[in-house]
Design a protein around this motif. Structure first.
Motif, PDB file in Angstrom:
ATOM      1  N   LYS A   1     -25.155 -13.386 -51.132  1.00  0.00           N
ATOM      2  CA  LYS A   1     -26.296 -14.216 -50.752  1.00  0.00           C
ATOM      3  C   LYS A   1     -25.985 -15.009 -49.494  1.00  0.00           C
ATOM      4  O   LYS A   1     -24.874 -15.477 -49.291  1.00  0.00           O
ATOM      5  N   GLU A   2     -27.015 -15.210 -48.658  1.00  0.00           N
ATOM      6  CA  GLU A   2     -26.865 -15.996 -47.434  1.00  0.00           C
ATOM      7  C   GLU A   2     -27.134 -17.467 -47.749  1.00  0.00           C
ATOM      8  O   GLU A   2     -28.216 -17.839 -48.199  1.00  0.00           O
ATOM      9  N   GLU A   3     -26.128 -18.300 -47.502  1.00  0.00           N
ATOM     10  CA  GLU A   3     -26.294 -19.737 -47.704  1.00  0.00           C
ATOM     11  C   GLU A   3     -27.073 -20.315 -46.531  1.00  0.00           C
ATOM     12  O   GLU A   3     -26.704 -20.138 -45.379  1.00  0.00           O
TER      13      GLU A   3
ATOM     14  N   GLY B   1     -25.832 -26.232 -47.155  1.00  0.00           N
ATOM     15  CA  GLY B   1     -24.782 -26.659 -48.065  1.00  0.00           C
ATOM     16  C   GLY B   1     -24.418 -28.110 -47.820  1.00  0.00           C
ATOM     17  O   GLY B   1     -24.404 -28.565 -46.675  1.00  0.00           O
TER      18      GLY B   1
ATOM     19  N   ARG C   1     -25.866 -26.310 -52.830  1.00  0.00           N
ATOM     20  CA  ARG C   1     -25.927 -25.072 -52.063  1.00  0.00           C
ATOM     21  C   ARG C   1     -27.314 -24.469 -52.262  1.00  0.00           C
ATOM     22  O   ARG C   1     -27.779 -24.333 -53.388  1.00  0.00           O
TER      23      ARG C   1
ATOM     24  N   PHE D   1     -29.486 -21.048 -51.206  1.00  0.00           N
ATOM     25  CA  PHE D   1     -29.374 -19.705 -50.656  1.00  0.00           C
ATOM     26  C   PHE D   1     -30.755 -19.159 -50.333  1.00  0.00           C
ATOM     27  O   PHE D   1     -31.752 -19.520 -50.964  1.00  0.00           O
TER      28      PHE D   1
ATOM     29  N   GLU E   1     -34.008 -18.631 -52.727  1.00  0.00           N
ATOM     30  CA  GLU E   1     -33.951 -19.428 -53.938  1.00  0.00           C
ATOM     31  C   GLU E   1     -35.041 -20.493 -53.955  1.00  0.00           C
ATOM     32  O   GLU E   1     -35.441 -21.012 -52.916  1.00  0.00           O
TER      33      GLU E   1
ATOM     34  N   HIS F   1     -26.571 -22.571 -42.456  1.00  0.00           N
ATOM     35  CA  HIS F   1     -26.247 -21.149 -42.332  1.00  0.00           C
ATOM     36  C   HIS F   1     -24.734 -20.937 -42.270  1.00  0.00           C
ATOM     37  O   HIS F   1     -24.233 -20.150 -41.473  1.00  0.00           O
ATOM     38  N   GLY F   2     -24.017 -21.701 -43.123  1.00  0.00           N
ATOM     39  CA  GLY F   2     -22.579 -21.532 -43.252  1.00  0.00           C
ATOM     40  C   GLY F   2     -21.733 -22.198 -42.184  1.00  0.00           C
ATOM     41  O   GLY F   2     -20.521 -22.121 -42.217  1.00  0.00           O
TER      42      GLY F   2
END
Length: 90
Positions: free
Chosen positions: A2-4, A7, A27, A29, A32, A65-66
């Motif tokens: 899954k793309e976070e 966060g 978090r 994703f 979601e 986006h991480g």
């Protein structure tokens, strides 16, 4: 995998001497749906302010986006300007 999208780690927020968030982790994703429930609106309001980049981050880290975009002791990156410019987060 899954793309976070968003966060938050160890986020602590105090307003008017009252602790509203302590060591908050979240978090989100892509795709979601989530809800936040609490007994009053102060914690949700504090979270909303932080996500709108309103107060300085007192403790913790925020990822978009991480990629790290904010941590305590550093200036905010305007996500609105970042997204509209087409640049990648730091």
């Amino acid at each position: 995998m899954k793309e976070e999208v968003l966060g938050m780690e160890h986020v602590t927020y105090t307003e008017d001497g009252q602790l509203l968030l302590e060591q908050f982790h979240m978090r989100i994703f892509r795709g979601e749906i989530m809800g936040i429930v609490c007994d009053d609106n102060r914690g949700k309001g504090a979270l909303t302010k932080i996500l709108q980049l309103n107060p300085p981050l007192q403790h913790g880290r925020i990822y978009f986006h991480g990629k790290l975009v904010m941590q305590e002791g550093t200036g905010w990156i305007s996500l609105t300007a970042l997204l509209s410019s087409g640049r990648s987060p730091a």
